[in-house]
Write a protein that holds these residues in place. Sequence first.
Motif, short mmCIF file in Angstrom:
data_model
loop_
_atom_site.label_atom_id
_atom_site.label_comp_id
_atom_site.label_asym_id
_atom_site.label_seq_id
_atom_site.Cartn_x
_atom_site.Cartn_y
_atom_site.Cartn_z
N ASP A 92 18.96 49.82 -7.51
CA ASP A 92 18.83 51.22 -7.94
C ASP A 92 18.37 51.26 -9.39
O ASP A 92 19.10 50.87 -10.30
CB ASP A 92 20.16 51.96 -7.78
CG ASP A 92 20.02 53.46 -7.99
OD1 ASP A 92 19.30 53.88 -8.92
OD2 ASP A 92 20.63 54.21 -7.22
N TYR A 94 17.93 53.78 -11.22
CA TYR A 94 18.52 54.86 -12.00
C TYR A 94 19.96 54.56 -12.44
O TYR A 94 20.53 55.32 -13.21
CB TYR A 94 18.46 56.17 -11.21
CG TYR A 94 17.04 56.58 -10.95
CD1 TYR A 94 16.24 57.07 -11.98
CD2 TYR A 94 16.47 56.44 -9.69
CE1 TYR A 94 14.91 57.42 -11.76
CE2 TYR A 94 15.14 56.79 -9.47
CZ TYR A 94 14.38 57.27 -10.50
OH TYR A 94 13.06 57.61 -10.27
N GLY A 109 16.81 58.48 -3.70
CA GLY A 109 16.63 58.16 -5.11
C GLY A 109 15.27 57.56 -5.42
O GLY A 109 15.14 56.79 -6.36
N LYS A 134 18.69 49.18 -13.92
CA LYS A 134 18.01 49.92 -14.99
C LYS A 134 18.16 49.23 -16.35
O LYS A 134 19.23 48.74 -16.70
CB LYS A 134 18.61 51.32 -15.09
CG LYS A 134 18.04 52.17 -16.20
CD LYS A 134 18.73 53.51 -16.22
CE LYS A 134 18.29 54.34 -17.39
NZ LYS A 134 19.05 55.60 -17.47
N LYS A 142 7.57 51.12 -13.81
CA LYS A 142 8.52 51.10 -12.71
C LYS A 142 8.18 50.06 -11.64
O LYS A 142 9.02 49.23 -11.29
CB LYS A 142 8.62 52.49 -12.08
CG LYS A 142 9.66 52.59 -11.00
CD LYS A 142 9.77 54.01 -10.51
CE LYS A 142 10.76 54.13 -9.37
NZ LYS A 142 10.85 55.47 -8.85
#
Length: 189
Positions: A92, A94, A109, A134, A142
């Motif tokens: 993830d 984020y 997400g 992250k 990204k």
Amino acid sequence: MEKFLITGLGNPGSLYRNTRHNLGFLIINRIAEKYLLSFSRKKFGYVSEFTYKKKILLLKPSTYVNDSGLSVKYWMNKEKIPLKNILIISDDIYLNFGNIRLRGKGGDGGHNGLKSIEKELRTSHYARIRFGIKNDRWMKEKIDYVLGIWSEEELKNIFDKLEISIHIIFSFILNGLQKTMNLFNNKNI
């Protein structure tokens, strides 16, 4: 005996082996190492099955992350595993590096693997472990970031977090989703 499908998301092949996006594979591989398991190449994935108080099917989809739902749906149906016994492990972007969250439902997400699973299963109500990757770099790059290899600093800090993830997985199998969320979420892990 009740059966569980534990799926780690990632991309097959040596090109992706040490990338952040293969975090799900990394966790599944750690379980296999811990219990001396091997994987067999089967339809839509690499599969290992064992018993730890319950029957557990470990899955590393061979469909690449973006089509993970095809693999999850196939093995769920083939093994007649109910949705409540499915657990997906993903990176993830984020969540801060090393933070781990267990959820029973939610959005994708922006993760293409979770999008694919939601599309194939026709629901977002399935358990997932989100493992934070992250850092400050991802905002600009990204795709390159998630497909990039782990930094030395990340590698120094990741292995304790992998063990916590494994404890969460086995708690999910033995204690259920709600009790496991109560035990692990918001505990600064």
